[in-house]
Design a protein around this motif. Sequence first.
Motif, short mmCIF file in Angstrom:
data_model
loop_
_atom_site.label_atom_id
_atom_site.label_comp_id
_atom_site.label_asym_id
_atom_site.label_seq_id
_atom_site.Cartn_x
_atom_site.Cartn_y
_atom_site.Cartn_z
N ALA A 137 107.01 53.12 55.00
CA ALA A 137 106.97 53.06 56.46
C ALA A 137 105.54 53.27 56.92
O ALA A 137 104.84 54.14 56.40
CB ALA A 137 107.88 54.12 57.05
N ALA A 138 105.08 52.47 57.85
CA ALA A 138 103.73 52.65 58.40
C ALA A 138 103.69 53.89 59.27
O ALA A 138 104.71 54.30 59.84
CB ALA A 138 103.34 51.42 59.20
N SER A 139 102.51 54.49 59.39
CA SER A 139 102.33 55.64 60.28
C SER A 139 102.23 55.14 61.72
O SER A 139 101.95 53.96 61.97
CB SER A 139 101.06 56.41 59.90
N ALA A 140 102.42 56.06 62.66
CA ALA A 140 102.29 55.70 64.08
C ALA A 140 100.89 55.18 64.36
O ALA A 140 100.70 54.25 65.15
CB ALA A 140 102.61 56.91 64.95
N GLU A 141 99.89 55.78 63.69
CA GLU A 141 98.51 55.35 63.91
C GLU A 141 98.31 53.92 63.40
O GLU A 141 97.64 53.10 64.06
CB GLU A 141 97.54 56.30 63.19
N GLU A 142 98.88 53.60 62.24
CA GLU A 142 98.75 52.24 61.71
C GLU A 142 99.40 51.23 62.64
O GLU A 142 98.87 50.13 62.87
CB GLU A 142 99.38 52.17 60.31
N ILE A 143 100.56 51.59 63.18
CA ILE A 143 101.25 50.66 64.10
C ILE A 143 100.40 50.47 65.36
O ILE A 143 100.25 49.36 65.86
CB ILE A 143 102.66 51.19 64.42
N ALA A 144 99.81 51.56 65.85
CA ALA A 144 98.94 51.46 67.04
C ALA A 144 97.74 50.57 66.76
O ALA A 144 97.30 49.80 67.62
CB ALA A 144 98.50 52.84 67.49
N HIS A 145 97.20 50.66 65.52
CA HIS A 145 96.02 49.85 65.16
C HIS A 145 96.41 48.45 64.72
O HIS A 145 95.55 47.59 64.55
CB HIS A 145 95.25 50.52 64.01
N GLN A 146 97.68 48.23 64.45
CA GLN A 146 98.19 46.93 63.99
C GLN A 146 97.62 46.52 62.64
O GLN A 146 97.41 45.34 62.36
CB GLN A 146 97.96 45.83 65.04
N HIS A 147 97.32 47.51 61.78
CA HIS A 147 96.95 47.22 60.40
C HIS A 147 97.20 48.46 59.55
O HIS A 147 97.40 49.56 60.09
CB HIS A 147 95.49 46.73 60.29
N VAL A 148 97.19 48.27 58.23
CA VAL A 148 97.46 49.35 57.29
C VAL A 148 96.16 50.03 56.90
O VAL A 148 95.12 49.37 56.73
CB VAL A 148 98.19 48.79 56.05
N HIS A 149 96.18 51.34 56.78
CA HIS A 149 95.01 52.11 56.33
C HIS A 149 95.15 52.43 54.85
O HIS A 149 96.21 52.28 54.27
CB HIS A 149 94.89 53.41 57.12
N GLY A 150 94.07 52.88 54.26
CA GLY A 150 94.11 53.36 52.87
C GLY A 150 93.87 52.26 51.87
O GLY A 150 93.28 51.23 52.20
N ALA A 151 94.34 52.49 50.64
CA ALA A 151 94.04 51.57 49.53
C ALA A 151 94.47 50.15 49.89
O ALA A 151 95.59 49.93 50.33
CB ALA A 151 94.76 52.04 48.28
N HIS A 152 93.56 49.22 49.72
CA HIS A 152 93.78 47.79 49.96
C HIS A 152 94.04 47.47 51.43
O HIS A 152 94.38 46.34 51.77
CB HIS A 152 94.93 47.23 49.10
N GLY A 153 93.91 48.46 52.30
CA GLY A 153 94.11 48.22 53.73
C GLY A 153 92.80 48.27 54.47
O GLY A 153 91.72 48.07 53.90
N HIS A 154 92.89 48.57 55.75
CA HIS A 154 91.71 48.58 56.61
C HIS A 154 90.93 49.87 56.39
O HIS A 154 91.49 50.95 56.41
CB HIS A 154 92.18 48.48 58.07
N GLN A 155 89.63 49.76 56.18
CA GLN A 155 88.78 50.94 56.03
C GLN A 155 87.99 51.09 57.33
O GLN A 155 87.32 50.17 57.75
CB GLN A 155 87.80 50.75 54.85
N HIS A 156 88.08 52.28 57.91
CA HIS A 156 87.32 52.51 59.15
C HIS A 156 85.95 53.10 58.87
O HIS A 156 85.81 53.87 57.97
CB HIS A 156 88.09 53.45 60.07
#
Length: 156
Positions: A137-156
């Motif tokens: 399940a995606a985190s609320a923050e990921e849903i707000a950003h409309q992308h996945v964070h962490g490994a292989h996801g979006h790096q801020h």
Amino acid sequence: MNITKDAAVTITYKVTSPQGKPLDAGDMAYLHGGYENIFPKVEAALDGQAVGYSTTLQLSVEDAFGPRDDSLVRTIPKSEFPPGVKVGGQLQGMANDGQPAVFNVVKIKGPTVHLDGNHPLAGQALTFSCKVTAVRAASAEEIAHQHVHGAHGHQH
Ligand SMILES: [Zn+2]
């Protein structure tokens, strides 16, 4: 869990030409549910599936990166560039609609630099193979950003 809206999905993928020429491969994490993180046809194929599912899809030009846009092909005098411009480099520019676009330096011929703002795979049909390696399940923050964070996801 199965892949449903707002799942964070990790896949191992391989992209080839329809003739089998390797073009790209790797791992990516995307947010499932119409966030335009990944080709819609791939998302539709993965909907409801789970870890271990694998598929191979034929993507038309429209299903993939779309047709080439000749208005994004430009030539600019080399003198207008910062020193050190090289073929294969990229620079930020503006598309005709005023939106920011990344231009690839495709050729330098004499005093002229040839730029192409098309995705390198625009205008090509693709074969897309992938295997689902993780679903959560995606985190609320990921849903707000409309992308996945962490490994292989979006790096801020
Ligand atoms: Zn984010």
